[in-house]
Design a protein around this motif. Structure first.
Motif, PDB file in Angstrom:
ATOM      1  N   TYR A  39       0.835  -1.193   0.000  1.00  0.00           N
ATOM      2  CA  TYR A  39       0.000   0.000   0.000  1.00  0.00           C
ATOM      3  C   TYR A  39       0.871   1.244   0.000  1.00  0.00           C
ATOM      4  O   TYR A  39       2.091   1.180   0.224  1.00  0.00           O
ATOM      5  N   ASN A  40       0.267   2.393  -0.267  1.00  0.00           N
ATOM      6  CA  ASN A  40       1.007   3.652  -0.204  1.00  0.00           C
ATOM      7  C   ASN A  40       0.209   4.763   0.467  1.00  0.00           C
ATOM      8  O   ASN A  40       0.659   5.909   0.517  1.00  0.00           O
ATOM      9  N   ALA A  41      -0.983   4.448   0.968  1.00  0.00           N
ATOM     10  CA  ALA A  41      -1.791   5.468   1.630  1.00  0.00           C
ATOM     11  C   ALA A  41      -2.685   4.807   2.673  1.00  0.00           C
ATOM     12  O   ALA A  41      -3.158   3.685   2.486  1.00  0.00           O
ATOM     13  N   VAL A  42      -2.913   5.539   3.769  1.00  0.00           N
ATOM     14  CA  VAL A  42      -3.763   5.055   4.845  1.00  0.00           C
ATOM     15  C   VAL A  42      -4.954   5.990   4.986  1.00  0.00           C
ATOM     16  O   VAL A  42      -4.806   7.218   4.974  1.00  0.00           O
ATOM     17  N   GLY A  43      -6.134   5.402   5.096  1.00  0.00           N
ATOM     18  CA  GLY A  43      -7.353   6.186   5.216  1.00  0.00           C
ATOM     19  C   GLY A  43      -7.933   6.141   6.608  1.00  0.00           C
ATOM     20  O   GLY A  43      -7.279   5.730   7.569  1.00  0.00           O
ATOM     21  N   GLY A  49      -7.668   3.448   9.636  1.00  0.00           N
ATOM     22  CA  GLY A  49      -6.475   2.665   9.350  1.00  0.00           C
ATOM     23  C   GLY A  49      -6.551   1.819   8.095  1.00  0.00           C
ATOM     24  O   GLY A  49      -5.658   1.005   7.835  1.00  0.00           O
ATOM     25  N   ARG A  50      -7.624   1.989   7.289  1.00  0.00           N
ATOM     26  CA  ARG A  50      -7.724   1.193   6.065  1.00  0.00           C
ATOM     27  C   ARG A  50      -6.628   1.607   5.081  1.00  0.00           C
ATOM     28  O   ARG A  50      -6.358   2.785   4.876  1.00  0.00           O
ATOM     29  N   LYS A  51      -6.038   0.629   4.437  1.00  0.00           N
ATOM     30  CA  LYS A  51      -4.908   0.873   3.548  1.00  0.00           C
ATOM     31  C   LYS A  51      -5.347   0.807   2.087  1.00  0.00           C
ATOM     32  O   LYS A  51      -6.218   0.022   1.720  1.00  0.00           O
ATOM     33  N   PHE A  52      -4.685   1.634   1.251  1.00  0.00           N
ATOM     34  CA  PHE A  52      -4.998   1.708  -0.172  1.00  0.00           C
ATOM     35  C   PHE A  52      -3.712   1.803  -0.986  1.00  0.00           C
ATOM     36  O   PHE A  52      -2.685   2.281  -0.491  1.00  0.00           O
TER      37      PHE A  52
END
Length: 324
Positions: free
Chosen positions: A297-301, A304-307
């Motif tokens: 991943y490269n981003a956290v929403g 804590g969900r990862k994208f």
């Protein structure tokens, strides 16, 4: 850096596809008139020209922009949650700790464009599990679905199709589009924007779910583990993210793009295949890895969900901006 798209002209003046997503090619590529293509892993034989998106001084979407989502076909609650969490995360404020690569920080790059960018807000979510227009759709059907979902100025309607729904150009030439419909009115006031992205899990994961699936052509590196554990859902989010960035910065085809009108590169399509620093053809770049699941991943929403999200072209540096 163009993605291959089949020759296609949409005759209706009220419907002009502006962006395509995620088609794998090996040698060289061209874009069809009326469609700017996004390829997640474009393979070059020669060094591409420098990326410079020209501001054509047309309308860009700024201020509060609502994203309404229409799910066409069967989507599990978990898949819908991935989409909703992505939009909500993009709409949130970047965390004070900038060491955390957040979805909000990723979206904030669009605020560097003229007008200061758009502040996204998740609107209504409509379920059409019975597939009111059938299992096989044309792009005209997509326009009709966007219209029926309650389009209005200042909103983007995202039509997302399930893995078993056939959309005329899906896999053959693209994995999604963004477009506009409605009248021409002054400054685009009578027009509305929408996008379509398909879930590629069953039809073309090797084309539209890279790097979470091995590609049809090119280097056969092991696929990455998707953050949500769902190849189709996470692949579709990559398309959705790219299309949202293209929609707000070039909603009616006269905003920011490089190349011919209607067939140019846009905010995210200009950075196709780049997800982290050091990316090169066939390699998405340096990414973070979840120590428990092994997901990249490269981003956290929010929550804590990862994208994994595509790089976005930064108009202040003329470079593709990555979070990691």
């Amino acid at each position: 850096m163009f993605g291959l798209a089949m020759e296609e002209r949409v005759t209706k003046a009220s419907m002009r596809p502006l962006a395509c997503c995620l088609l794998v090619v090996v040698a060289f590529v061209v874009a069809a008139p009326g469609c700017a293509a996004f390829n997640p892993r474009l393979l070059f034989l020669v060094k591409p020209d420098p990326i410079v998106l020209k501001d054509h001084h047309g309308v860009v979407l700024t201020g509060n922009v609502t994203v309404n989502v229409l799910y066409y076909g069967r989507f599990t609650p978990a898949q819908r949650a991935v989409v909703a969490d992505f939009v909500r995360s993009a709409a949130s404020a970047p965390p004070p700790d900038q060491r955390v690569p957040s979805v909000a920080a990723w979206w904030s790059t669009t605020s560097l464009y003229r007008g200061g960018g758009a502040r996204l807000r998740l609107g209504v979510q409509v379920l059409d599990e019975r597939m009111s227009l059938g299992r096989s759709l044309s792009l005209d059907n997509v326009t009709a679905l966007a219209r029926a979902a309650g389009h209005h100025r200042g909103a983007i309607t995202a039509v997302l199709t399930a893995p078993d729904v056939l959309v005329a150009p899906f896999c053959m030439s693209r994995c999604g589009i963004h477009a506009h419909a409605g009248g021409v009115g002054a400054h685009g006031k009578a027009r509305y924007t929408y996008l379509w992205a398909g879930n590629p899990a069953k039809q073309c994961p090797g084309q539209c779910a890279w790097p979470f699936h091995q590609p049809v052509h090119g280097p056969q590196a092991p696929p990455l583990v998707p953050p949500s554990g769902d190849v189709g859902a996470d692949g579709m989010v990559i398309s959705l993210a790219a299309l949202l960035a293209g929609t707000v910065t070039n909603p009616y085809g006269d905003g920011y793009y490089q190349g011919d009108a209607g067939a140019g590169l846009e905010a995210a399509t200009a950075c196709a295949g780049v997800f982290g620093s050091g990316a090169f053809p066939g390699y998405p770049g340096k990414l973070l890895k979840d120590p428990v699941t092994g997901a990249s991943y490269n981003a956290v929403g929010l929550g804590g969900r990862k994208f994994l999200l595509p790089a976005v072209w930064d108009p202040t540096t003329s470079q593709c901006k990555t979070l990691v």
